[in-house]
Design a protein around this motif. Structure first.
Motif, PDB file in Angstrom:
ATOM      1  N   MET A 174      -8.796  14.250  50.950  1.00  0.00           N
ATOM      2  CA  MET A 174      -8.797  13.318  49.819  1.00  0.00           C
ATOM      3  C   MET A 174      -7.640  13.607  48.868  1.00  0.00           C
ATOM      4  SD  MET A 174     -12.891  13.104  49.056  1.00  0.00           S
ATOM      5  CE  MET A 174     -12.749  11.985  47.675  1.00  0.00           C
ATOM      6  N   LEU A 175      -7.356  14.892  48.623  1.00  0.00           N
ATOM      7  CA  LEU A 175      -6.260  15.257  47.732  1.00  0.00           C
ATOM      8  C   LEU A 175      -4.913  14.848  48.321  1.00  0.00           C
ATOM      9  CD1 LEU A 175      -5.493  16.642  45.075  1.00  0.00           C
ATOM     10  CD2 LEU A 175      -5.342  18.791  46.349  1.00  0.00           C
TER      11      LEU A 175
ATOM     12  N   ILE B 139      -0.247  11.159  48.408  1.00  0.00           N
ATOM     13  CA  ILE B 139       0.557  10.159  49.126  1.00  0.00           C
ATOM     14  C   ILE B 139       0.513   8.818  48.401  1.00  0.00           C
ATOM     15  CG2 ILE B 139       0.690   8.792  51.261  1.00  0.00           C
ATOM     16  CD1 ILE B 139      -0.166  11.362  52.745  1.00  0.00           C
ATOM     17  N   GLY B 140      -0.659   8.437  47.896  1.00  0.00           N
ATOM     18  CA  GLY B 140      -0.782   7.189  47.137  1.00  0.00           C
ATOM     19  C   GLY B 140       0.055   7.207  45.871  1.00  0.00           C
ATOM     20  N   MET B 141       0.038   8.325  45.164  1.00  0.00           N
ATOM     21  CA  MET B 141       0.850   8.423  43.945  1.00  0.00           C
ATOM     22  C   MET B 141       2.342   8.388  44.276  1.00  0.00           C
ATOM     23  SD  MET B 141      -1.220  10.966  41.366  1.00  0.00           S
ATOM     24  CE  MET B 141      -1.158  12.379  42.424  1.00  0.00           C
TER      25      MET B 141
ATOM     26  N   ALA C  21       3.702   6.871  46.830  1.00  0.00           N
ATOM     27  CA  ALA C  21       4.007   5.486  47.197  1.00  0.00           C
ATOM     28  C   ALA C  21       4.139   4.606  45.959  1.00  0.00           C
ATOM     29  CB  ALA C  21       2.925   4.938  48.125  1.00  0.00           C
ATOM     30  N   ALA C  22       3.252   4.806  44.986  1.00  0.00           N
ATOM     31  CA  ALA C  22       3.329   4.026  43.746  1.00  0.00           C
ATOM     32  C   ALA C  22       4.609   4.334  42.987  1.00  0.00           C
ATOM     33  CB  ALA C  22       2.111   4.312  42.871  1.00  0.00           C
ATOM     34  N   MET C  23       5.002   5.607  42.953  1.00  0.00           N
ATOM     35  CA  MET C  23       6.246   5.976  42.273  1.00  0.00           C
ATOM     36  C   MET C  23       7.454   5.392  42.996  1.00  0.00           C
ATOM     37  SD  MET C  23       5.246   9.870  41.032  1.00  0.00           S
ATOM     38  CE  MET C  23       6.595  10.553  41.870  1.00  0.00           C
ATOM     39  N   LEU C  24       7.422   5.370  44.322  1.00  0.00           N
ATOM     40  CA  LEU C  24       8.514   4.780  45.095  1.00  0.00           C
ATOM     41  C   LEU C  24       8.652   3.295  44.787  1.00  0.00           C
ATOM     42  CD1 LEU C  24      10.643   5.084  47.385  1.00  0.00           C
ATOM     43  CD2 LEU C  24       8.817   4.450  48.957  1.00  0.00           C
ATOM     44  N   ILE C  25       7.528   2.607  44.703  1.00  0.00           N
ATOM     45  CA  ILE C  25       7.570   1.180  44.385  1.00  0.00           C
ATOM     46  C   ILE C  25       8.052   0.965  42.957  1.00  0.00           C
ATOM     47  CG2 ILE C  25       6.114  -0.850  44.018  1.00  0.00           C
ATOM     48  CD1 ILE C  25       4.454   0.143  46.428  1.00  0.00           C
ATOM     49  N   TYR C  26       7.572   1.778  42.041  1.00  0.00           N
ATOM     50  CA  TYR C  26       7.928   1.603  40.630  1.00  0.00           C
ATOM     51  C   TYR C  26       9.397   1.911  40.373  1.00  0.00           C
ATOM     52  CZ  TYR C  26       7.599   1.880  35.567  1.00  0.00           C
ATOM     53  OH  TYR C  26       7.785   1.677  34.231  1.00  0.00           O
TER      54      TYR C  26
END
Length: 113
Positions: free
Chosen positions: A88-89, A94-96, A98-103
């Motif tokens: 889960m961690l 990985i989700g964070m 990915a969000a930073m890459l998009i942002y």
């Protein structure tokens, strides 16, 4: 929430609340993030909103199923909750990322109107 739960189990607090109380934070985070993620996914190409919605749902359910299978394969009486919490961690990290890459990633040039 996952980091808190992992820390509680690491210091020896082996209680159901050590798992379920921090997971409340994950539930709140999912409730805030998933509607925005779905809206963002279907707004990129409005003419393909149905396909984007289906693909987003598949990735959520399919990813959850695959990671659940992995966690079940790694969990055992001798491991405790650690494999599940680590999976889960890693997923959250990985989700964070990915969000930073998009942002902060490159953006298409604005179209002139």
């Amino acid at each position: 929430g996952v980091a808190i739960s992992l820390a509680l189990f690491a210091i020896g607090l082996n209680h159901a609340l050590s798992l379920f109380a921090p997971m409340f934070l994950i539930g709140v985070g999912n409730g805030l993030a998933l509607p925005n993620a779905n809206a963002g996914a279907i707004s990129v190409r409005p003419d393909l909103a149905g396909s984007a919605s289906g693909l987003t749902g598949f990735l959520q359910v399919g990813g959850g199923a695959a990671l659940s299978f992995l966690a079940a394969a790694l969990l055992g009486p001798e491991t405790g909750p650690f494999p599940m919490l680590i999976i889960m961690l890693i997923s959250a990290i990985i989700g964070m990322l990915a969000a930073m890459l998009i942002y902060w990633g490159p953006r298409p040039a604005d179209e002139e109107q």
